[in-house]
Design an enzyme around this catalytic site. Structure first.
Site, PDB file in Angstrom:
ATOM      1  N   ASP A  21     -22.458   8.095  24.964  1.00  0.00           N
ATOM      2  CA  ASP A  21     -23.065   8.936  26.028  1.00  0.00           C
ATOM      3  C   ASP A  21     -22.177   9.656  26.741  1.00  0.00           C
ATOM      4  O   ASP A  21     -21.221   9.036  27.274  1.00  0.00           O
ATOM      5  CB  ASP A  21     -24.298   8.217  26.621  1.00  0.00           C
ATOM      6  CG  ASP A  21     -25.309   9.190  27.042  1.00  0.00           C
ATOM      7  OD1 ASP A  21     -25.432  10.536  26.717  1.00  0.00           O
ATOM      8  OD2 ASP A  21     -26.167   8.722  27.852  1.00  0.00           O
ATOM      9  N   GLY A  22     -22.701  10.732  27.392  1.00  0.00           N
ATOM     10  CA  GLY A  22     -22.036  11.688  28.289  1.00  0.00           C
ATOM     11  C   GLY A  22     -21.095  12.883  28.120  1.00  0.00           C
ATOM     12  O   GLY A  22     -20.366  13.478  28.871  1.00  0.00           O
TER      13      GLY A  22
ATOM     14  N   HIS B  94     -18.742  17.257  22.975  1.00  0.00           N
ATOM     15  CA  HIS B  94     -18.685  16.570  21.529  1.00  0.00           C
ATOM     16  C   HIS B  94     -17.442  16.512  20.893  1.00  0.00           C
ATOM     17  O   HIS B  94     -16.888  15.372  20.342  1.00  0.00           O
ATOM     18  CB  HIS B  94     -19.693  17.054  20.811  1.00  0.00           C
ATOM     19  CG  HIS B  94     -21.123  17.067  21.275  1.00  0.00           C
ATOM     20  ND1 HIS B  94     -21.706  15.810  21.866  1.00  0.00           N
ATOM     21  CD2 HIS B  94     -22.005  18.086  21.454  1.00  0.00           C
ATOM     22  CE1 HIS B  94     -22.875  15.967  22.047  1.00  0.00           C
ATOM     23  NE2 HIS B  94     -23.080  17.503  21.896  1.00  0.00           N
TER      24      HIS B  94
ATOM     25  N   TRP C 205     -32.411  15.810  16.700  1.00  0.00           N
ATOM     26  CA  TRP C 205     -32.914  17.098  16.043  1.00  0.00           C
ATOM     27  C   TRP C 205     -33.528  17.929  16.805  1.00  0.00           C
ATOM     28  O   TRP C 205     -33.851  19.082  16.689  1.00  0.00           O
ATOM     29  CB  TRP C 205     -33.860  16.864  14.781  1.00  0.00           C
ATOM     30  CG  TRP C 205     -33.198  15.977  13.615  1.00  0.00           C
ATOM     31  CD1 TRP C 205     -33.578  14.642  13.250  1.00  0.00           C
ATOM     32  CD2 TRP C 205     -32.239  16.341  12.492  1.00  0.00           C
ATOM     33  NE1 TRP C 205     -32.680  14.250  12.401  1.00  0.00           N
ATOM     34  CE2 TRP C 205     -32.065  15.135  11.892  1.00  0.00           C
ATOM     35  CE3 TRP C 205     -31.662  17.577  12.493  1.00  0.00           C
ATOM     36  CZ2 TRP C 205     -31.004  15.325  10.794  1.00  0.00           C
ATOM     37  CZ3 TRP C 205     -30.559  17.607  11.515  1.00  0.00           C
ATOM     38  CH2 TRP C 205     -30.214  16.428  10.491  1.00  0.00           C
TER      39      TRP C 205
ATOM     40  N   LEU D  50     -11.296  -3.059   9.346  1.00  0.00           N
ATOM     41  CA  LEU D  50     -12.526  -2.775  10.010  1.00  0.00           C
ATOM     42  C   LEU D  50     -13.564  -1.905   9.468  1.00  0.00           C
ATOM     43  O   LEU D  50     -13.119  -1.087   8.470  1.00  0.00           O
ATOM     44  CB  LEU D  50     -12.046  -1.967  11.397  1.00  0.00           C
ATOM     45  CG  LEU D  50     -13.313  -1.431  12.213  1.00  0.00           C
ATOM     46  CD1 LEU D  50     -13.706  -2.535  13.084  1.00  0.00           C
ATOM     47  CD2 LEU D  50     -12.538   0.014  13.141  1.00  0.00           C
TER      48      LEU D  50
HETATM   49  C1  FPP Z   1     -24.517  11.889  23.603  1.00  0.00           C
HETATM   50  O1  FPP Z   1     -24.164  12.760  24.341  1.00  0.00           O
HETATM   51  C2  FPP Z   1     -23.754  12.233  22.398  1.00  0.00           C
HETATM   52  C3  FPP Z   1     -24.243  12.521  21.232  1.00  0.00           C
HETATM   53  C4  FPP Z   1     -25.824  12.939  21.019  1.00  0.00           C
HETATM   54  C5  FPP Z   1     -23.427  12.816  19.964  1.00  0.00           C
HETATM   55  C6  FPP Z   1     -22.322  12.033  19.797  1.00  0.00           C
HETATM   56  C7  FPP Z   1     -21.259  12.454  18.913  1.00  0.00           C
HETATM   57  C8  FPP Z   1     -19.893  12.425  19.038  1.00  0.00           C
HETATM   58  C9  FPP Z   1     -19.018  11.747  20.009  1.00  0.00           C
HETATM   59  C10 FPP Z   1     -19.080  13.409  17.973  1.00  0.00           C
HETATM   60  C11 FPP Z   1     -19.343  13.010  16.495  1.00  0.00           C
HETATM   61  C12 FPP Z   1     -18.998  11.758  16.116  1.00  0.00           C
HETATM   62  C13 FPP Z   1     -18.486  11.427  15.144  1.00  0.00           C
HETATM   63  C14 FPP Z   1     -18.242   9.983  14.578  1.00  0.00           C
HETATM   64  C15 FPP Z   1     -18.283  12.383  13.886  1.00  0.00           C
HETATM   65  P1  FPP Z   1     -24.839  13.719  25.370  1.00  0.00           P
HETATM   66  O2  FPP Z   1     -24.748  14.997  24.642  1.00  0.00           O
HETATM   67  O3  FPP Z   1     -26.523  13.308  25.311  1.00  0.00           O
HETATM   68  O4  FPP Z   1     -24.466  13.816  26.787  1.00  0.00           O
HETATM   69  P2  FPP Z   1     -25.190  14.307  28.085  1.00  0.00           P
HETATM   70  O5  FPP Z   1     -26.264  13.058  28.195  1.00  0.00           O
HETATM   71  O6  FPP Z   1     -24.156  13.903  29.179  1.00  0.00           O
HETATM   72  O7  FPP Z   1     -25.887  15.542  27.868  1.00  0.00           O
END
Ligand code: FPP
Length: 245
Positions: free
Chosen positions: A31-32, A48, A80, A142
């Site tokens: 997250d974040g 991301h 989504w 892993l």
């Molecule tokens: C949450 O942060 C993160 C996600 C919804 C997506 C996580 C995806 C990745 C790290 C990249 C793709 C990963 C792989 C393995 C291909 P947020 O967007 O909710 O952050 P915020 O709370 O600060 O807005």
């Protein structure tokens, strides 16, 4: 020529961890990314994208530590509802990751898996994901499990429906466990959430019944080897009682 102290000087911050008590399964709520990008006046997508470096580092470190399973919450069933552009960007990123990372996963003997309602992912992403899963299926290192279009409640509902389809008329814990997305996988010993939020967000609800929780304020794109070591060191201080004394 490495000196006696070379490891210490190159990685001065790594906490000491007991290699004989490594958690078998670590799950991470990454997250974040959005806040990381916002703090740098960048579009969310770059957050991301930067998160991929952290994924790579977590996979590498987990392999080195001898962790058996690493489960990453990459896209929730609720994600989504984000703007279409962000959803599309995340799907592209997933596709890119499994294609570009495949040689490295093979080199490190990582077995890739995925959990979630995968049939709802875009066809292109599904295809690349399936190819990478098949290509790595015999690897013995892993296990990297990507949770995609995943929801803990949905997983339990899907398990119940599949049990009903198979003719079960009543259900117990053992039966339900056998119908989860990855029934052969040990339950997580440690669940890490980055960015300081104290929520499960519908992640592995059944599997995390006795999992140790660890929250760090670090945003996912900043998460490095040292942060995984810190989480494992903290885990090793906990006394796990599983409801007993
Ligand atoms: C949450 O942060 C993160 C996600 C919804 C997506 C996580 C995806 C990745 C790290 C990249 C793709 C990963 C792989 C393995 C291909 P947020 O967007 O909710 O952050 P915020 O709370 O600060 O807005």
């Amino acid at each position: 020529m490495p000196t006696l102290f070379s490891r210490r000087t190159s990685e001065p911050d790594l906490p000491i961890i007991d290699k004989s008590r490594i958690p078998a399964h670590i799950a991470i709520i990454m997250d974040g990314n959005g806040r990381w990008a916002k703090g740098r006046h960048l579009p969310r997508l770059l957050g991301h994208r930067a998160g991929i470096t952290s994924v790579r580092e977590a996979v590498k470190t987990a392999g080195e530590l001898g962790i058996k399973v690493l489960t990453l919450y990459a896209f929730s069933a609720e994600n989504w509802t984000r703007p279409t552009t962000e959803v599309q960007a995340l799907m592209r990123l997933l596709q890119e990751y499994v294609v570009r990372e495949l040689p490295e996963l093979q080199k490190k003997r990582v077995r890739l898996r995925a959990i979630g309602r995968l049939e709802a992912l875009p066809a292109g992403a599904q295809k690349k994901l399936t190819q990478a899963i098949e290509a790595t299926s015999q690897n013995k290192g892993l296990t990297l499990t990507l949770a995609l279009n995943y929801g803990g409640r949905q997983e339990i509902v899907d398990a119940c429906n599949r049990a009903l389809t198979d003719g079960h008329t009543s259900i117990d814990e053992k039966t339900l466990s056998n119908y989860l997305y990855a029934p052969d996988c040990p339950e997580p010993d440690l669940l890490i959430r980055t960015s300081g939020e104290m929520r499960l967000s519908n992640f592995l609800l059944w599997e995390c019944a006795y999992t140790e929780l660890y929250v760090t304020k670090t945003y996912w794109p900043d998460f490095r080897k040292r942060h995984l070591y810190e989480a494992v060191a903290e885990y090793q201080k906990r006394e796990r009682r599983f409801g007993g004394l």
